[in-house]
Design a protein around this motif. Structure first.
Motif, mmCIF file in Angstrom:
data_model
loop_
_atom_site.group_PDB
_atom_site.id
_atom_site.type_symbol
_atom_site.label_atom_id
_atom_site.label_comp_id
_atom_site.label_asym_id
_atom_site.label_seq_id
_atom_site.Cartn_x
_atom_site.Cartn_y
_atom_site.Cartn_z
ATOM 1 N N LEU A 159 0.823 -1.212 0.000
ATOM 2 C CA LEU A 159 0.000 0.000 0.000
ATOM 3 C C LEU A 159 0.857 1.262 0.000
ATOM 4 N N PRO A 160 0.394 2.310 -0.649
ATOM 5 C CA PRO A 160 1.085 3.598 -0.524
ATOM 6 C C PRO A 160 1.097 4.016 0.952
ATOM 7 N N ILE A 161 2.154 4.667 1.394
ATOM 8 C CA ILE A 161 2.300 5.063 2.788
ATOM 9 C C ILE A 161 1.085 5.849 3.280
ATOM 10 N N ALA A 162 0.526 6.681 2.425
ATOM 11 C CA ALA A 162 -0.593 7.531 2.840
ATOM 12 C C ALA A 162 -1.822 6.717 3.245
ATOM 13 N N LEU A 163 -1.952 5.503 2.720
ATOM 14 C CA LEU A 163 -3.114 4.670 3.028
ATOM 15 C C LEU A 163 -2.823 3.641 4.122
ATOM 16 N N LEU A 164 -1.578 3.558 4.539
ATOM 17 C CA LEU A 164 -1.160 2.516 5.476
ATOM 18 C C LEU A 164 -1.757 2.645 6.884
ATOM 19 N N PRO A 165 -2.047 3.845 7.393
ATOM 20 C CA PRO A 165 -2.612 3.940 8.743
ATOM 21 C C PRO A 165 -3.873 3.112 8.953
ATOM 22 N N LYS A 166 -4.574 2.794 7.889
ATOM 23 C CA LYS A 166 -5.786 1.974 8.010
ATOM 24 C C LYS A 166 -5.478 0.624 8.656
ATOM 25 N N LEU A 167 -4.239 0.139 8.476
ATOM 26 C CA LEU A 167 -3.873 -1.175 9.003
ATOM 27 C C LEU A 167 -3.114 -1.107 10.330
ATOM 28 N N ALA A 168 -2.983 0.084 10.886
ATOM 29 C CA ALA A 168 -2.255 0.226 12.152
ATOM 30 C C ALA A 168 -2.984 -0.449 13.312
ATOM 31 N N ARG A 169 -4.276 -0.670 13.166
ATOM 32 C CA ARG A 169 -5.060 -1.331 14.212
ATOM 33 C C ARG A 169 -5.484 -2.739 13.782
ATOM 34 N N ASP A 170 -4.773 -3.294 12.837
ATOM 35 C CA ASP A 170 -5.109 -4.643 12.381
ATOM 36 C C ASP A 170 -5.019 -5.631 13.543
ATOM 37 N N PRO A 171 -5.919 -6.610 13.612
ATOM 38 C CA PRO A 171 -5.878 -7.564 14.729
ATOM 39 C C PRO A 171 -4.680 -8.506 14.722
ATOM 40 N N ASP A 172 -3.973 -8.598 13.616
ATOM 41 C CA ASP A 172 -2.865 -9.544 13.539
ATOM 42 C C ASP A 172 -1.518 -8.858 13.731
ATOM 43 N N ARG A 173 -0.673 -9.482 14.563
ATOM 44 C CA ARG A 173 0.653 -8.957 14.883
ATOM 45 C C ARG A 173 1.514 -8.796 13.637
ATOM 46 N N GLU A 174 1.510 -9.787 12.728
ATOM 47 C CA GLU A 174 2.381 -9.745 11.553
ATOM 48 C C GLU A 174 2.035 -8.570 10.649
ATOM 49 N N VAL A 175 0.771 -8.266 10.543
ATOM 50 C CA VAL A 175 0.347 -7.142 9.710
ATOM 51 C C VAL A 175 0.820 -5.839 10.334
ATOM 52 N N ARG A 176 0.617 -5.681 11.633
ATOM 53 C CA ARG A 176 1.020 -4.439 12.305
ATOM 54 C C ARG A 176 2.534 -4.272 12.299
ATOM 55 N N LEU A 177 3.257 -5.368 12.334
ATOM 56 C CA LEU A 177 4.715 -5.288 12.289
ATOM 57 C C LEU A 177 5.188 -4.701 10.958
ATOM 58 N N VAL A 178 4.535 -5.097 9.872
ATOM 59 C CA VAL A 178 4.855 -4.517 8.566
ATOM 60 C C VAL A 178 4.546 -3.021 8.581
ATOM 61 N N VAL A 197 5.391 -6.580 22.012
ATOM 62 C CA VAL A 197 6.720 -6.062 22.330
ATOM 63 C C VAL A 197 7.542 -5.819 21.065
ATOM 64 N N ASP A 198 7.511 -6.744 20.129
ATOM 65 C CA ASP A 198 8.318 -6.601 18.912
ATOM 66 C C ASP A 198 7.942 -5.352 18.126
ATOM 67 N N ILE A 199 6.678 -5.013 18.144
ATOM 68 C CA ILE A 199 6.225 -3.829 17.410
ATOM 69 C C ILE A 199 6.712 -2.568 18.107
ATOM 70 N N ARG A 200 6.646 -2.533 19.442
ATOM 71 C CA ARG A 200 7.136 -1.362 20.174
ATOM 72 C C ARG A 200 8.652 -1.238 20.037
ATOM 73 N N ARG A 201 9.358 -2.362 19.992
ATOM 74 C CA ARG A 201 10.812 -2.311 19.762
ATOM 75 C C ARG A 201 11.113 -1.728 18.384
ATOM 76 N N THR A 202 10.285 -2.075 17.408
ATOM 77 C CA THR A 202 10.463 -1.527 16.062
ATOM 78 C C THR A 202 10.274 -0.017 16.078
ATOM 79 N N LEU A 203 9.307 0.452 16.854
ATOM 80 C CA LEU A 203 9.090 1.887 16.965
ATOM 81 C C LEU A 203 10.308 2.586 17.562
ATOM 82 N N VAL A 204 10.881 1.993 18.608
ATOM 83 C CA VAL A 204 12.062 2.574 19.240
ATOM 84 C C VAL A 204 13.187 2.722 18.225
ATOM 85 N N ALA A 205 13.315 1.747 17.334
ATOM 86 C CA ALA A 205 14.390 1.775 16.335
ATOM 87 C C ALA A 205 14.137 2.806 15.231
ATOM 88 N N ARG A 206 12.868 3.265 15.095
ATOM 89 C CA ARG A 206 12.541 4.128 13.967
ATOM 90 C C ARG A 206 12.137 5.553 14.343
#
Length: 265
Positions: A159-178, A197-206
């Motif tokens: 997805l284009p970055i502009a449309l990606l926030p729609k998936l920020a609340r996806d129920p699946d961890r793998e989707v949110r990690l992307v 935890v893995d998703i929050r660690r990704t945020l810290v790195a970015r």
């Protein structure tokens, strides 16, 4: 391949018996492709459109791709599926809603974009996966609500970055990690309190260093340890008081490194 005579192969152990798709013995003498045997482009037990074994059907169409259009309505799904690889693209429309998912899967690999979009809601996940891999990005947003997590993960990757926030609340961890690996600030902050935890660690790195202070209160020591790898001087001194020894040690090491770099200009 006109005029090419293919050698008859030696018997291959453990291959399926030479029978038609209904399990009956093959009758080559009454076959409509009998003339092809003279050129070696049809061989019982090796290359035959009426064989039950998919590899022999595939070999037949690789040697005789011009015959593919004639078998798109064959009652055996393997014949329709393999024929669809070589058939004229405009003839594939009739197979878009084939009762067998294997046929629709092969069709999804070749359909032009204007028709491919019609398969976004196919009942089979494998078909929808192929659609998500090939569909133009401006049509992908409708697949963001797909019931299968892997389809949504592919959508999140494309997805284009502009449309990606729609998936920020996806129920699946793998989707949110992307999503966490692709989103930019400020939209990235929507994942600040993600349960994984893995998703929050990704945020810290970015996240920009200036926005990291809030993560020092994260309940997971792994996140705070990740924070110590990027924190500035002020935040590192807070982490020196962390309740977790691994976090305190990581903060101490990085702080010493920063002080050394400062002394040496």
């Amino acid at each position: 391949m006109t005029g090419v005579v293919h050698p008859v192969p030696a018997w291959v152990p453990n291959e399926p018996p030479v029978v038609d798709w209904q399990g009956h013995a093959l009758d080559c003498e009454g076959c409509e492709n009998l003339a092809l045997r003279d050129t070696g482009k049809c061989q019982p037990g090796h290359a035959c459109v009426f064989d039950r074994y998919a590899k022999r059907i595939d070999r037949f169409f690789r040697w005789n791709p011009e015959r593919a259009n004639d078998y798109l309505e064959h009652p055996y799904f393997e014949v329709r599926a393999v024929a669809s690889r070589s058939a004229d693209v405009f003839r594939l429309v009739g197979l878009m809603h084939d009762p067998d998912e294997t046929v629709r899967l092969h069709v999804a690999l070749r359909l032009p974009q204007r028709l491919l979009a019609e398969l976004r809601h196919d009942p089979d996940r494998e078909v929808r996966i192929r659609v998500a891999q090939r569909l133009e990005v401006n049509h992908l947003i409708e697949m963001a609500d797909d019931p299968d997590y892997f389809v949504r993960k592919l959508v999140a990757e494309r997805l284009p970055i502009a449309l990606l926030p729609k998936l920020a609340r996806d129920p699946d961890r793998e989707v949110r990690l992307v999503v966490a690996r692709r989103l930019e600030v400020p939209a990235l902050l929507a994942l600040l309190n993600d349960p994984e935890v893995d998703i929050r660690r990704t945020l810290v790195a970015r996240l920009p260093v200036g926005l990291l202070a809030e993560m020092a209160r994260d309940p997971a020591w792994e996140v705070r340890w990740e924070l110590a790898q990027r924190a500035d001087d002020a935040l590192l001194r807070r982490l020196l008081l962390d309740e977790e020894p691994e976090v305190r040690e990581a903060a101490r090491v990085r702080l010493a490194t920063l002080e050394t770099e400062t002394r040496h200009g």
